[in-house]
Enzyme design. Structure first.
Site, PDB file in Angstrom:
ATOM      1  N   THR A  88     -34.186  25.789   5.239  1.00 40.47           N
ATOM      2  CA  THR A  88     -34.820  24.643   4.761  1.00 40.47           C
ATOM      3  C   THR A  88     -35.563  23.990   5.828  1.00 40.47           C
ATOM      4  O   THR A  88     -35.393  23.686   6.910  1.00 40.47           O
ATOM      5  CB  THR A  88     -33.340  23.518   4.445  1.00 40.47           C
ATOM      6  OG1 THR A  88     -32.667  24.383   3.347  1.00 40.47           O
ATOM      7  CG2 THR A  88     -34.134  22.507   3.894  1.00 40.47           C
ATOM      8  N   VAL A  90     -38.277  21.317   7.459  1.00 43.72           N
ATOM      9  CA  VAL A  90     -38.547  19.691   7.941  1.00 43.72           C
ATOM     10  C   VAL A  90     -39.939  19.525   7.492  1.00 43.72           C
ATOM     11  O   VAL A  90     -41.043  20.316   7.337  1.00 43.72           O
ATOM     12  CB  VAL A  90     -38.566  19.593   9.291  1.00 43.72           C
ATOM     13  CG1 VAL A  90     -38.917  18.086   9.582  1.00 43.72           C
ATOM     14  CG2 VAL A  90     -36.989  19.882   9.829  1.00 43.72           C
ATOM     15  N   ILE A 124     -33.207  25.745  10.067  1.00 41.33           N
ATOM     16  CA  ILE A 124     -33.815  24.586   9.976  1.00 41.33           C
ATOM     17  C   ILE A 124     -35.089  25.110  10.472  1.00 41.33           C
ATOM     18  O   ILE A 124     -35.691  25.564  11.396  1.00 41.33           O
ATOM     19  CB  ILE A 124     -33.402  23.200  10.783  1.00 41.33           C
ATOM     20  CG1 ILE A 124     -31.827  22.883  10.403  1.00 41.33           C
ATOM     21  CG2 ILE A 124     -34.482  22.203  10.609  1.00 41.33           C
ATOM     22  CD1 ILE A 124     -31.832  22.357   8.943  1.00 41.33           C
ATOM     23  N   LYS A 125     -36.191  24.936   9.601  1.00 48.26           N
ATOM     24  CA  LYS A 125     -37.581  25.434   9.519  1.00 48.26           C
ATOM     25  C   LYS A 125     -38.360  24.217  10.236  1.00 48.26           C
ATOM     26  O   LYS A 125     -38.430  23.330   9.584  1.00 48.26           O
ATOM     27  CB  LYS A 125     -38.062  26.084   8.256  1.00 48.26           C
ATOM     28  CG  LYS A 125     -37.549  27.245   7.793  1.00 48.26           C
ATOM     29  CD  LYS A 125     -38.108  27.757   6.313  1.00 48.26           C
ATOM     30  CE  LYS A 125     -39.712  28.080   6.567  1.00 48.26           C
ATOM     31  NZ  LYS A 125     -40.169  28.634   5.354  1.00 48.26           N
ATOM     32  N   LEU A 126     -39.037  24.932  11.129  1.00 54.02           N
ATOM     33  CA  LEU A 126     -40.035  24.003  11.946  1.00 54.02           C
ATOM     34  C   LEU A 126     -41.610  24.870  12.129  1.00 54.02           C
ATOM     35  O   LEU A 126     -41.363  25.809  12.458  1.00 54.02           O
ATOM     36  CB  LEU A 126     -39.585  23.380  13.079  1.00 54.02           C
ATOM     37  CG  LEU A 126     -38.329  22.684  13.221  1.00 54.02           C
ATOM     38  CD1 LEU A 126     -37.758  22.669  14.754  1.00 54.02           C
ATOM     39  CD2 LEU A 126     -38.241  21.538  12.775  1.00 54.02           C
TER      40      LEU A 126
END
Length: 308
Positions: A88, A90, A124-126
């Protein structure tokens, strides 16, 4: 006859790059990834109208929070049909603010925690900016695993490995797009610059015993996928997954631990920024990717605002 998809699954973890629950269920990938563009598509699907409404109603007028709630709701549904993880992302507009990225990541993982989803099922995708990599380094130390996306350069890969991030997503197709447009050459097979980039990163990581997972992303055709068979993970669109499932030809493993790789390197911030500046493709595609995801985030916010 065994399909190429089933053959690929023997030595690569197959990930679905979609928010389409039905497609995920039928193709049986291990994991799934989402991004603002895929979330916008999911938000436009009438079948998800109630989910969108619930995300808004629970956010008490905070549109940013509503977007995060919707992203997590989609993630929850995906986790019902994959045995592994969901990624998912950010808000891309925070890509140059380390503290803001950490805060938003903590909010996303907090929403998953509240829904009873274990942290080992979420990435968590950044964006792999310098600030994004620093945020990921802190998050990993705090037990929040990350997926560094929009990765186009070897410098980004070096910095991510040194930061100890869980996973990187080098973008094969977008690298290919840039070089094809720049040179007019239609690259095929091992000559594809996107394939070469991921191969170099994979070999470097394995040669230096980095634990960071390499997940090739953004494919334009089956040949690119076939050239990277053996990569730790590949995240693939449903259209290409279906084509792999229908193809019963032989698929050979191309990448494997033990291949020659470069000596370990490290980069200071100034060295990282200079290397990025010198790589026109990486500079342009990273900026373009952040802009695209930011615009789709704004469109998603507009959809949610319309419910006010």
């Amino acid at each position: 006859m065994t399909s190429k998809l089933d053959q690929l699954k023997k030595f690569t973890t197959v990930v679905a790059d979609t928010g389409d629950f039905g497609a995920i269920k039928s193709l049986e990938p291990e994991d799934a990834t989402t991004n603002p563009s895929l979330l916008l598509k999911a938000a436009s699907d009438v079948n998800n109208a109630q989910m969108l409404a619930d995300a808004f109603s629970g956010a008490k007028g905070d549109i940013g929070l509503a977007c995060d709630r919707f992203a997590v709701a989609i993630g929850q549904e995906i986790l019902k049909v994959v045995p592994g993880r969901v990624s998912t992302e950010v808000d891309a507009r925070l890509s140059f603010d380390t503290n803001a990225l950490i805060e938003r990541s903590e909010r996303l993982i907090g929403l998953y925690d509240a829904a009873g989803i274990k942290r080992d099922r979420v990435l968590i995708k950044l964006a792999a900016t310098w600030e994004g990599i620093r945020a990921a380094e802190k998050l990993e130390k705090d037990g929040i695993q990350t997926n560094l996306t929009l990765l186009f350069s070897f410098a980004q890969a070096i910095a991510c490995a040194e930061a100890g991030v869980f996973l990187i997503s080098p973008f094969v197709g977008r690298i290919y797009d840039w070089y094809k447009k720049s040179s007019g050459t239609d690259y095929v097979g091992a000559e594809d610059p996107g394939v070469q980039s991921v191969t170099r990163i994979y070999n470097y990581y394995k040669a230096n015993d980095f634990k960071t997972v390499v997940m090739g992303a953004s494919f334009r055709n089956l040949n690119q996928i076939e050239q990277l068979a053996g990569c730790d993970r590949l995240t693939i669109s449903t259209d290409l997954l279906k084509k792999l499932a229908e193809d019963t030809g032989t698929l050979e493993r191309k990448l494997a631990p033990g291949n020659a790789g470069e000596a370990r390197q490290s980069l200071t911030e100034s060295q990282f920024r200079w290397a990025s500046n010198e790589d026109a493709m990486a500079t342009e595609k990273l900026a373009e990717g952040i802009r695209q995801f930011a615009r789709d985030q704004e469109k998603l916010e507009a959809l949610l605002s319309a419910k006010a």
